[in-house]
Design a protein around this motif. Structure first.
Motif, PDB file in Angstrom:
ATOM      1  N   ILE B 107     -29.467  51.942  27.259  1.00 15.63           N
ATOM      2  CA  ILE B 107     -29.803  52.509  28.761  1.00 15.63           C
ATOM      3  C   ILE B 107     -28.481  52.808  29.367  1.00 15.63           C
ATOM      4  CG2 ILE B 107     -31.082  52.566  30.922  1.00 15.63           C
ATOM      5  CD1 ILE B 107     -33.473  51.553  29.180  1.00 15.63           C
ATOM      6  N   GLU B 108     -27.802  51.729  29.552  1.00  7.04           N
ATOM      7  CA  GLU B 108     -26.574  51.448  30.775  1.00  7.04           C
ATOM      8  C   GLU B 108     -25.618  52.714  30.212  1.00  7.04           C
ATOM      9  OE1 GLU B 108     -25.970  49.055  33.153  1.00  7.04           O
ATOM     10  OE2 GLU B 108     -27.843  48.277  32.511  1.00  7.04           O
ATOM     11  N   LYS B 109     -25.369  52.801  28.939  1.00  6.76           N
ATOM     12  CA  LYS B 109     -24.219  53.716  28.362  1.00  6.76           C
ATOM     13  C   LYS B 109     -24.853  55.081  28.540  1.00  6.76           C
ATOM     14  CE  LYS B 109     -22.956  51.162  24.366  1.00  6.76           C
ATOM     15  NZ  LYS B 109     -23.674  50.859  23.245  1.00  6.76           N
ATOM     16  N   LEU B 110     -26.068  55.184  28.387  1.00 10.42           N
ATOM     17  CA  LEU B 110     -26.509  56.535  28.444  1.00 10.42           C
ATOM     18  C   LEU B 110     -26.339  57.051  30.042  1.00 10.42           C
ATOM     19  CD1 LEU B 110     -29.570  56.628  26.174  1.00 10.42           C
ATOM     20  CD2 LEU B 110     -27.759  58.323  26.273  1.00 10.42           C
ATOM     21  N   GLN B 111     -26.661  56.206  30.806  1.00  5.30           N
ATOM     22  CA  GLN B 111     -26.651  56.613  32.405  1.00  5.30           C
ATOM     23  C   GLN B 111     -25.347  56.920  32.617  1.00  5.30           C
ATOM     24  OE1 GLN B 111     -27.910  53.178  34.442  1.00  5.30           O
ATOM     25  NE2 GLN B 111     -30.001  53.114  33.886  1.00  5.30           N
ATOM     26  N   LYS B 112     -24.019  56.339  32.084  1.00  2.77           N
ATOM     27  CA  LYS B 112     -22.948  56.755  32.447  1.00  2.77           C
ATOM     28  C   LYS B 112     -22.476  58.111  31.966  1.00  2.77           C
ATOM     29  CE  LYS B 112     -18.730  53.794  32.171  1.00  2.77           C
ATOM     30  NZ  LYS B 112     -18.245  52.637  31.517  1.00  2.77           N
ATOM     31  N   LYS B 113     -23.186  58.386  30.800  1.00  3.54           N
ATOM     32  CA  LYS B 113     -23.121  59.531  30.031  1.00  3.54           C
ATOM     33  C   LYS B 113     -23.727  60.617  30.859  1.00  3.54           C
ATOM     34  CE  LYS B 113     -24.565  60.855  25.789  1.00  3.54           C
ATOM     35  NZ  LYS B 113     -25.087  60.597  24.585  1.00  3.54           N
ATOM     36  N   VAL B 114     -24.664  60.524  31.231  1.00  7.26           N
ATOM     37  CA  VAL B 114     -25.392  61.442  32.145  1.00  7.26           C
ATOM     38  C   VAL B 114     -24.672  61.597  33.167  1.00  7.26           C
ATOM     39  CG1 VAL B 114     -27.172  61.865  33.751  1.00  7.26           C
ATOM     40  CG2 VAL B 114     -27.853  60.758  31.314  1.00  7.26           C
ATOM     41  N   ALA B 115     -24.052  60.659  34.102  1.00  7.43           N
ATOM     42  CA  ALA B 115     -23.489  60.964  35.242  1.00  7.43           C
ATOM     43  C   ALA B 115     -21.964  61.713  34.833  1.00  7.43           C
ATOM     44  CB  ALA B 115     -22.817  59.524  35.865  1.00  7.43           C
ATOM     45  N   GLU B 116     -21.295  61.408  33.775  1.00  6.39           N
ATOM     46  CA  GLU B 116     -20.267  62.095  33.455  1.00  6.39           C
ATOM     47  C   GLU B 116     -20.508  63.409  32.972  1.00  6.39           C
ATOM     48  OE1 GLU B 116     -18.747  59.505  30.522  1.00  6.39           O
ATOM     49  OE2 GLU B 116     -17.949  58.042  31.901  1.00  6.39           O
ATOM     50  N   LYS B 117     -21.546  63.726  32.325  1.00 10.82           N
ATOM     51  CA  LYS B 117     -22.150  65.077  31.994  1.00 10.82           C
ATOM     52  C   LYS B 117     -21.958  65.942  33.328  1.00 10.82           C
ATOM     53  CE  LYS B 117     -26.099  65.867  30.497  1.00 10.82           C
ATOM     54  NZ  LYS B 117     -27.203  65.470  29.192  1.00 10.82           N
ATOM     55  N   HIS B 118     -22.524  65.545  34.434  1.00 13.23           N
ATOM     56  CA  HIS B 118     -22.625  66.074  35.613  1.00 13.23           C
ATOM     57  C   HIS B 118     -21.190  66.078  36.537  1.00 13.23           C
ATOM     58  CE1 HIS B 118     -26.712  67.122  35.493  1.00 13.23           C
ATOM     59  NE2 HIS B 118     -26.876  65.973  34.549  1.00 13.23           N
ATOM     60  N   GLY B 119     -20.130  65.525  35.936  1.00 10.75           N
ATOM     61  CA  GLY B 119     -19.081  65.382  36.529  1.00 10.75           C
ATOM     62  C   GLY B 119     -18.891  64.536  37.584  1.00 10.75           C
ATOM     63  N   TYR B 120     -19.706  63.140  37.492  1.00  7.69           N
ATOM     64  CA  TYR B 120     -19.582  62.093  38.151  1.00  7.69           C
ATOM     65  C   TYR B 120     -19.152  60.655  37.418  1.00  7.69           C
ATOM     66  CZ  TYR B 120     -21.497  64.688  41.978  1.00  7.69           C
ATOM     67  OH  TYR B 120     -21.750  65.473  43.138  1.00  7.69           O
ATOM     68  N   LYS B 121     -18.562  60.066  38.151  1.00  8.71           N
ATOM     69  CA  LYS B 121     -18.184  58.727  37.751  1.00  8.71           C
ATOM     70  C   LYS B 121     -19.512  57.760  38.356  1.00  8.71           C
ATOM     71  CE  LYS B 121     -14.554  55.755  39.329  1.00  8.71           C
ATOM     72  NZ  LYS B 121     -15.116  54.459  39.179  1.00  8.71           N
ATOM     73  N   LEU B 122     -20.285  57.009  37.294  1.00 10.76           N
ATOM     74  CA  LEU B 122     -21.282  56.339  37.822  1.00 10.76           C
ATOM     75  C   LEU B 122     -20.642  54.938  38.546  1.00 10.76           C
ATOM     76  CD1 LEU B 122     -24.199  56.088  37.673  1.00 10.76           C
ATOM     77  CD2 LEU B 122     -23.695  54.688  35.481  1.00 10.76           C
ATOM     78  N   VAL B 123     -20.958  54.917  39.600  1.00 10.10           N
ATOM     79  CA  VAL B 123     -20.574  53.836  40.656  1.00 10.10           C
ATOM     80  C   VAL B 123     -21.725  52.628  40.734  1.00 10.10           C
ATOM     81  CG1 VAL B 123     -19.857  53.155  43.186  1.00 10.10           C
ATOM     82  CG2 VAL B 123     -19.049  55.181  41.984  1.00 10.10           C
ATOM     83  N   ASP B 124     -22.845  53.170  40.682  1.00 15.89           N
ATOM     84  CA  ASP B 124     -24.076  52.191  40.726  1.00 15.89           C
ATOM     85  C   ASP B 124     -25.341  52.602  40.380  1.00 15.89           C
ATOM     86  OD1 ASP B 124     -25.491  50.079  41.604  1.00 15.89           O
ATOM     87  OD2 ASP B 124     -25.279  50.450  43.733  1.00 15.89           O
ATOM     88  N   HIS B 125     -26.261  52.177  40.123  1.00 15.34           N
ATOM     89  CA  HIS B 125     -27.602  52.514  39.727  1.00 15.34           C
ATOM     90  C   HIS B 125     -28.541  51.552  39.988  1.00 15.34           C
ATOM     91  CE1 HIS B 125     -28.034  50.094  35.893  1.00 15.34           C
ATOM     92  NE2 HIS B 125     -27.636  49.388  36.410  1.00 15.34           N
ATOM     93  N   LYS B 126     -29.704  52.155  40.104  1.00 13.68           N
ATOM     94  CA  LYS B 126     -30.969  51.540  40.155  1.00 13.68           C
ATOM     95  C   LYS B 126     -32.082  51.670  38.922  1.00 13.68           C
ATOM     96  CE  LYS B 126     -32.629  51.401  44.632  1.00 13.68           C
ATOM     97  NZ  LYS B 126     -33.545  51.625  45.601  1.00 13.68           N
ATOM     98  N   LEU B 127     -32.441  50.787  38.236  1.00 11.34           N
ATOM     99  CA  LEU B 127     -33.550  51.163  37.221  1.00 11.34           C
ATOM    100  C   LEU B 127     -34.633  50.211  37.733  1.00 11.34           C
ATOM    101  CD1 LEU B 127     -34.752  52.489  35.033  1.00 11.34           C
ATOM    102  CD2 LEU B 127     -33.180  51.178  33.541  1.00 11.34           C
ATOM    103  N   GLU B 128     -35.855  50.704  37.746  1.00  7.51           N
ATOM    104  CA  GLU B 128     -36.902  49.893  37.747  1.00  7.51           C
ATOM    105  C   GLU B 128     -38.061  50.264  37.191  1.00  7.51           C
ATOM    106  OE1 GLU B 128     -37.614  49.770  42.131  1.00  7.51           O
ATOM    107  OE2 GLU B 128     -35.597  49.431  42.377  1.00  7.51           O
ATOM    108  N   LEU B 129     -38.765  49.450  36.054  1.00 10.28           N
ATOM    109  CA  LEU B 129     -39.617  49.919  35.511  1.00 10.28           C
ATOM    110  C   LEU B 129     -41.023  49.247  36.116  1.00 10.28           C
ATOM    111  CD1 LEU B 129     -38.164  49.449  31.869  1.00 10.28           C
ATOM    112  CD2 LEU B 129     -38.143  51.419  33.348  1.00 10.28           C
ATOM    113  N   TYR B 130     -42.056  50.020  36.217  1.00  9.65           N
ATOM    114  CA  TYR B 130     -43.362  49.327  36.846  1.00  9.65           C
ATOM    115  C   TYR B 130     -44.386  49.630  35.629  1.00  9.65           C
ATOM    116  CZ  TYR B 130     -41.094  49.736  41.153  1.00  9.65           C
ATOM    117  OH  TYR B 130     -39.885  49.596  42.053  1.00  9.65           O
ATOM    118  N   GLY B 131     -44.953  48.301  35.251  1.00  6.12           N
ATOM    119  CA  GLY B 131     -45.738  48.345  34.042  1.00  6.12           C
ATOM    120  C   GLY B 131     -46.959  47.383  34.278  1.00  6.12           C
ATOM    121  N   VAL B 132     -47.807  47.767  33.254  1.00  3.10           N
ATOM    122  CA  VAL B 132     -49.128  46.599  33.427  1.00  3.10           C
ATOM    123  C   VAL B 132     -49.160  46.030  31.866  1.00  3.10           C
ATOM    124  CG1 VAL B 132     -50.737  47.989  34.757  1.00  3.10           C
ATOM    125  CG2 VAL B 132     -50.606  48.488  32.448  1.00  3.10           C
ATOM    126  N   LYS B 133     -49.488  44.817  31.956  1.00  8.31           N
ATOM    127  CA  LYS B 133     -49.566  43.868  30.737  1.00  8.31           C
ATOM    128  C   LYS B 133     -50.536  44.514  29.536  1.00  8.31           C
ATOM    129  CE  LYS B 133     -48.058  39.433  31.357  1.00  8.31           C
ATOM    130  NZ  LYS B 133     -48.175  38.515  32.560  1.00  8.31           N
TER     131      LYS B 133
END
Lengths: 139, 139
Positions: B107-133
């Motif tokens: 996921i980390e790698k993909l995030q970087k890739k997504v940012a780059e695809k849009h012409g951005y250098k990834l500086v920070d990110h926030k990923l939160e998953l919300y789930g039920v057991k």
DNA sequence: GTAGATGCAAAGTATTTGCGACAAG
DNA sequence: CTTGTCGCAAATACTTTGCATCTAC
């Protein structure tokens, strides 16, 4: 195009008032992600008598009805956006505040997988990327 | 083990006071993600004279110095966690509030890739998953 | 007609800040 | 010593709420 907010309200049994219609219209026409204050300003241009309390109540109601989503981007106020079929996440330019919407199915799948690996069913998620433009004028 | 918070303060030229030392200690010993109120409670047990203003000032200072990170999970107050080398994201149980930390390189790698695809250098990110057991007693 | 919506102002939360006293380097 | 920190209480920012009035259905 998909349903209008008004149609969604009817479907969900949300009573339509003039104020709600105006707020719905303004949100539909907004392509950005306004916070409540900004929304209040836009709405006030159409009907200056609407109170900010109504705006707060309405965005909350619309959120609970699945009409709007709330974002809490870094350090700022809550911001809202119309919820349409196409889910997306956000890439935020930390210099300009510009927000780019993106979809990445692979990330979505991986998130689900991660949740499952830990014994959870993924119900919701929040993904925000913060970046700086890589451009011609390299610092 | 890595540097203690006290060492980090020294390295970064952050003046060490008794209050900061106590807050540092409490945060180091916390394996959860306390909000300021909770942190204030814990700190008060050690030194009841510390004021909540100092706690607010200190977490902010520590955050700016890269010692703590701030999380703004859905709809709650800001919560803090010690920042160590190992970056991780969070999976939150929406029923119990339990928080599970996870790392997913892909996921980390993909995030970087997504940012780059849009012409951005990834500086920070926030990923939160919300789930039920997903468990034995299926509802 | 009635339940629910609105506007207003007051009340909540969470967080920040001005200021005089105090402590770290 | 001197600059920065602390505790306190007051201030701010955002959001919610009680209440009397009004409106959609």
């Amino acid at each position: 195009m998909s349903e209008t907010i008004e149609q969604k309200c009817l479907n969900k049994g949300v009573k339509l008032t003039d104020q709600r219609r105006i707020i719905a219209k303004v949100m539909s026409e907004s392509n950005d992600h306004p916070d409540v204050d900004e929304l209040y300003k836009r709405v006030s241009k159409i009907d200056p008598k609407i109170s900010i309390a109504t705006v707060y109540r309405t965005v909350k109601l619309f959120e609970e009805s699945g009409i709007l989503t709330k974002h809490e981007f870094k350090g700022g106020k809550a911001r809202y956006e119309e919820l349409n079929e196409g889910h997306h996440d956000h890439l935020i330019d930390i210099k300009t505040g510009e927000i780019i919407e993106f979809v990445d199915d692979e990330i979505e799948k991986l998130q689900k997988k991660v949740a499952e690996k830990h014994g959870y069913k993924l119900v919701d998620h929040k993904l925000e990327l913060y970046g700086v433009k890589i451009n011609s004028n390299n610092e």
